[in-house]
Design an enzyme around this catalytic site. Structure first.
Site, short mmCIF file in Angstrom:
data_model
loop_
_atom_site.label_atom_id
_atom_site.label_comp_id
_atom_site.label_asym_id
_atom_site.label_seq_id
_atom_site.Cartn_x
_atom_site.Cartn_y
_atom_site.Cartn_z
N ASP A 10 0.85 -1.19 0.00
CA ASP A 10 0.00 0.00 0.00
C ASP A 10 0.88 1.24 0.00
OD1 ASP A 10 -2.45 1.55 0.37
OD2 ASP A 10 -1.79 1.82 2.44
N ILE A 11 0.35 2.36 -0.46
CA ILE A 11 1.14 3.59 -0.56
C ILE A 11 0.86 4.53 0.62
CG2 ILE A 11 1.58 5.67 -1.93
CD1 ILE A 11 1.12 4.04 -4.43
N GLY A 45 -5.42 2.55 -4.21
CA GLY A 45 -6.61 3.10 -4.86
C GLY A 45 -6.25 4.18 -5.85
N LYS A 199 -8.03 -5.56 -3.57
CA LYS A 199 -6.58 -5.75 -3.59
C LYS A 199 -6.21 -7.21 -3.44
CE LYS A 199 -5.22 -1.16 -1.90
NZ LYS A 199 -4.38 -0.43 -0.91
#
Length: 272
Positions: A10-11, A45, A199
């Site tokens: 994830d970022i 996202g 995801k």
């Protein structure tokens, strides 16, 4: 050779600290993993364009490196070749738009190219403006009737304050939950996505494409929309800044996003 061959990462609030910066420790750990042949896949996202700055900083590029964008709706190479996509039709856009107008909500949708659209014209919420800026693709004020019949979107995002979203979340699930995937990605963001797209399903699809056993994968995240990939991965890592619900379901809780928790997780499971 690392037992882990694929990491989905994830970022926001995971790779990035609160100032939207990748720490030197995280950068070094990711570079070391890539040198070992591990696929490090940003999974967010965000759209492709919204990831580009961080891909460039990490030196992840080419047709043999991959990203998962739009919350799992699109799997593509960093060079832009789409491996898999699942979208929502203009008919669905009309249904969502009608619900939005009836309930006086604010929202935007994103197409497969990363363009941001909304039919709101009285007030454009700040998140929609920020997202359009991050995507670098512009913001278009359009109703579904003003778009082609074959127009497709990857997701719709209802943007309201926490109190208002809390009050309408159940009605959104009642209206759309049977046919679509509904996920709260933040206090003020409620996303409507294609059914069975998240995801976790994207991680499984990419692992299959790369002929990597799911037991050889690792996922790192902090939010509700990371839960499917944490459940799917061979090793699941929650950030220290995650909610307790997420911490209780993973193999390991690493340090928070301001303390290079990603580097700690890589050191323990990938670089050992």
């Amino acid at each position: 050779m690392s037992k882990i061959k694929l990491v989905t990462l994830d970022i926001d609030d995971t790779l990035l600290d609160d100032n939207q910066i990748i720490s030197e420790a995280n950068m070094k750990a990711i570079h070391q993993a890539i040198d070992l042949g591990v696929k490090v896949v940003l999974c967010s996202g965000r759209t492709h364009t919204g990831m580009k700055e961080y891909l460039d900083k990490l030196g992840i590029n080419g047709n043999d490196q991959y990203i998962i964008t739009n919350g799992g709706s699109i799997i593509e190479s960093v060079a832009g070749d789409i491996i898999y996509k699942k979208t929502l039709s203009n008919k669905t856009y009309r249904e969502i738009d009608a619900f939005i107008q009836k309930n006086e909500l604010h929202y935007n949708v994103v197409d497969v190219l990363g363009n941001t659209f909304t039919s709101n014209n009285d007030f454009i919420d700040p998140y929609t403006i920020i997202q359009a800026f991050e995507n670098g693709k512009g913001l278009f004020i359009r109703t579904p009737d003003q778009l082609p019949e074959n127009f497709e979107i990857t997701k719709a995002i209802i943007n309201e304050n926490k109190i208002k979203l809390d009050s309408i979340e159940d009605s959104v699930n009642q209206r759309f939950g049977q046919n679509y995937y509904i996920v709260r990605t933040g206090d003020g963001f409620l996303e409507i996505m294609p059914k069975n797209i998240d995801k976790g399903s994207a991680l499984a699809s990419l692992a299959d494409f790369l002929k990597i056993d799911i037991s050889e994968t690792m996922a790192i995240g902090d939010g509700e929309n990371d839960i499917p990939m944490l459940k799917k991965a061979g090793i699941s890592i929650a950030m220290g800044n995650s909610k307790m619900k997420i911490k209780n379901m993973v193999d390991f809780v690493t340090s928070n996003n301001n303390e290079s928790g990603v580097a700690e997780a890589f050191s323990k499971y990938v670089l050992n």
